[in-house]
Design an enzyme around this catalytic site. Structure first.
Site, PDB file in Angstrom:
ATOM      1  N   HIS A   1       3.375  -8.051   7.978  1.00 54.72           N
ATOM      2  CA  HIS A   1       2.873  -6.579   7.401  1.00 54.72           C
ATOM      3  C   HIS A   1       2.713  -6.401   8.781  1.00 54.72           C
ATOM      4  CE1 HIS A   1       2.878  -7.978   3.656  1.00 54.72           C
ATOM      5  NE2 HIS A   1       2.818  -6.637   2.935  1.00 54.72           N
TER       6      HIS A   1
ATOM      7  N   ASP B   1      12.705  -5.576   2.606  1.00 57.97           N
ATOM      8  CA  ASP B   1      10.905  -5.622   2.675  1.00 57.97           C
ATOM      9  C   ASP B   1      10.640  -4.277   3.351  1.00 57.97           C
ATOM     10  OD1 ASP B   1       9.070  -5.776   1.856  1.00 57.97           O
ATOM     11  OD2 ASP B   1       8.866  -8.193   2.437  1.00 57.97           O
TER      12      ASP B   1
END
Length: 544
Positions: free
Chosen positions: A198, A271
């Protein structure tokens, strides 16, 4: 349906936008934006984030009513619909309604029971479909071989490839027998990293041979079990691939390895496109185009929807081969919608929802998993703590975790009959305040509960040094019992602790299970599915 779609509409089928499952009126600007993506841009699906089950279902129904082609609804569900836990309303502390909250994959790993993994998956599938969610982004089939991994951690079934493969495959079968779509993630394996994708691009210096022997084993098992979707990882594999381009954008990974070598024929999902693992290097348009060329069928959570669709459409005009690749991906999206029966109706019944989501038998299975997962890694003969001698329970948790320790203290009081003094501390509590707690609790048995939950995108799975040092300082005189609900690796921060119990999960069921184990009212049978060199090994667990 495919034949009736324009090139732009075909490109839009690949785009799945992120929304929140909270209440919004039809005039809210956020809902109007989502409605435009569905009605005008014709996106293929949405990824639903937090919200209560009924509100999620109501929003899903509203969006499906706007869609010319039914939407695929997905959610990060690991390993159950517990992401839809509802709210806790202050100051009365009334809990909102919730779906069944199943303990983490690592807790399931501690049971070593594929039947429980299957049961957890089936509950996940049944409750997901009841609220209108079709794709569950679970199970995590990463092998968590790195204790410093800040993003996988308890999301993994463990560090043994064979065990992760068996439990992951069982979970896949359960989800899909429950009517939803399971997703094996994060391909080709996100377990051996100390970087959160992230926040940055993890670089894994692994050879292809190492991937074959460790990381790929659970994905092979999931594919053999019939998993319908696989999610890619934003990780770099320079030793194998020769560069630092994320795996999500690599044809050798998504097409050469996943499709050609492993024979996967389902939906390949990226993702989130907004994660810094890819977003720091490339624009959203570049990520989308490169991911589709690599073999992706779903582009998850772009920062802005219409520009990505426009970029894909323009590239289709320039490159016939790319247009064919987009058409192939759109066909896979439509084929999955047909397999799910969405052409016969995509609305869900709120009455049926209430009969399925959070039902008593589902919660009982969640409690059984929690009970079986409790693992005693260190004990000097103190457990079980029978008798009514007073206890001080110090709960360490983030300030937002305002119910952490409630179920634990209540169950411990009920099971032992002891007088319990509760103290809550946070990462901001000073050493002086902690020392005053020690002074005030002198003469009582000391129990420390650490509710350390993995925080998405934050990478905070550790305890702050101030509190860890304080716990270590209590060992010689107080011999505290430390209960780790959440990250099991925290004992590395206070290695002198002689009494250490882990549940791998934060929540009501794991807290109750830990309290019963301490009181001796239930057996302790869990074995650790992971190791921390110098502290404990995989398979450790004192049986009581």
């Amino acid at each position: 349906t495919l034949a009736a779609l324009t090139p732009r509409q075909r490109a839009a089928q690949l785009v799945h936008a992120w929304i929140v499952g909270d209440y919004e009126s039809t005039t809210d600007s956020a809902f109007a934006t989502t409605a435009a993506w569905v009605r005008d841009d014709g996106i293929g699906g949405v990824i639903m984030s937090v919200g209560s089950p009924v509100e999620v279902a109501v929003k899903v129904n509203a969006l499906q009513a706007l869609a010319r082609v039914p939407l695929l609804i997905s959610a990060d569900i690991e390993p159950s619909l517990g992401r839809l836990e509802g709210g806790v309303y202050l100051p009365s502390m009334i809990r909102g309604g919730s779906a069944t909250v199943i303990p983490t994959a690592m807790a399931i790993g501690a049971t070593g029971d594929t039947a429980l993994a299957y049961a957890a998956g089936r509950i996940t599938g049944l409750e997901s479909r009841a609220v209108g969610i079709h794709i569950t982004y679970a199970p995590v089939t990463d092998v968590n071989v790195n204790p410093a991994n800040p993003v996988i951690n308890v999301r993994s079934f463990g560090e043994a490839p064979g065990a992760v493969a068996a439990l992951g495959a069982a979970f896949v079968r359960g989800v899909q027998d429950g009517g939803a779509v399971a997703t094996a993630k994060h391909f080709p394996g996100h377990g051996d990293t100390d970087t959160d994708s992230h926040n940055a691009l993890p670089v894994l210096r692994l050879t292809r041979a190492r991937l074959d022997s460790v990381e790929l084993r659970p994905f092979r098992a999931a594919i053999e079990a019939g998993v319908a979707s696989v999610m890619s990882a934003h990780i770099a594999l320079p030793t194998w691939l020769g560069d630092d381009v994320p795996a999500t954008l690599q044809p050798r990974v998504l097409t050469g390895l996943l499709r050609d070598s492993l024979g996967f024929r389902g939906l390949v999902i990226t993702d989130a496109l907004t994660m810094d693992g890819v977003a720091r290097q490339f624009t959203q348009a570049d990520i989308a185009i490169r991911a589709v060329r690599a073999g992706a069928d779903v582009l998850l959570k772009p920062a802005d929807v219409p520009p990505v669709i426009t970029a894909l459409t323009a590239e289709m005009t320039r490159d016939p081969a790319f247009a064919a690749r987009v058409t192939e991906a759109a066909r896979r999206n439509l084929a999955l919608k047909a397999r799910l029966g969405l052409q016969r109706g995509a609305q869900v019944s709120l009455d049926t929802l209430r009969a399925v989501v959070g039902r008593a038998e589902h919660r009982a299975i969640a409690q059984r998993i929690a009970d079986r997962s409790v693992t005693l890694l260190r004990d000097d003969g103190a457990l079980p703590m029978r008798g009514a001698a007073p206890m001080t329970v110090v709960t360490y948790a983030a300030a937002a975790e305002n119910t952490a320790g409630d179920a634990f203290a209540a169950e411990l009081r009920r099971a032992t009959g002891a007088t319990i003094r509760r103290v809550r501390v946070t990462p901001q509590t000073t050493r002086a305040e902690l020392d005053s707690i020690a002074t005030a609790s002198a003469g009582t048995r000391l129990v420390v509960l650490t509710a350390v939950r993995r925080v998405e995108g934050a990478g905070r799975t550790a305890i702050v040094p101030t509190f860890a040092d304080w716990v270590q300082a209590q060992v010689p005189a107080r011999a505290p019992l430390v209960v780790a609900t959440g990250n099991p690796y925290v004992i590395g921060q206070f290695p002198a602790v002689r009494r250490y119990l882990v549940t791998y999960s934060v929540g009501v069921a794991p807290e109750r299970a830990a309290a019963r184990a301490i009181a001796g009212t239930q057996p302790i049978t869990g074995r650790s599915p992971v190791s921390l060199p110098g502290q404990f090994m995989r398979g450790d667990g004192v049986q009581r």
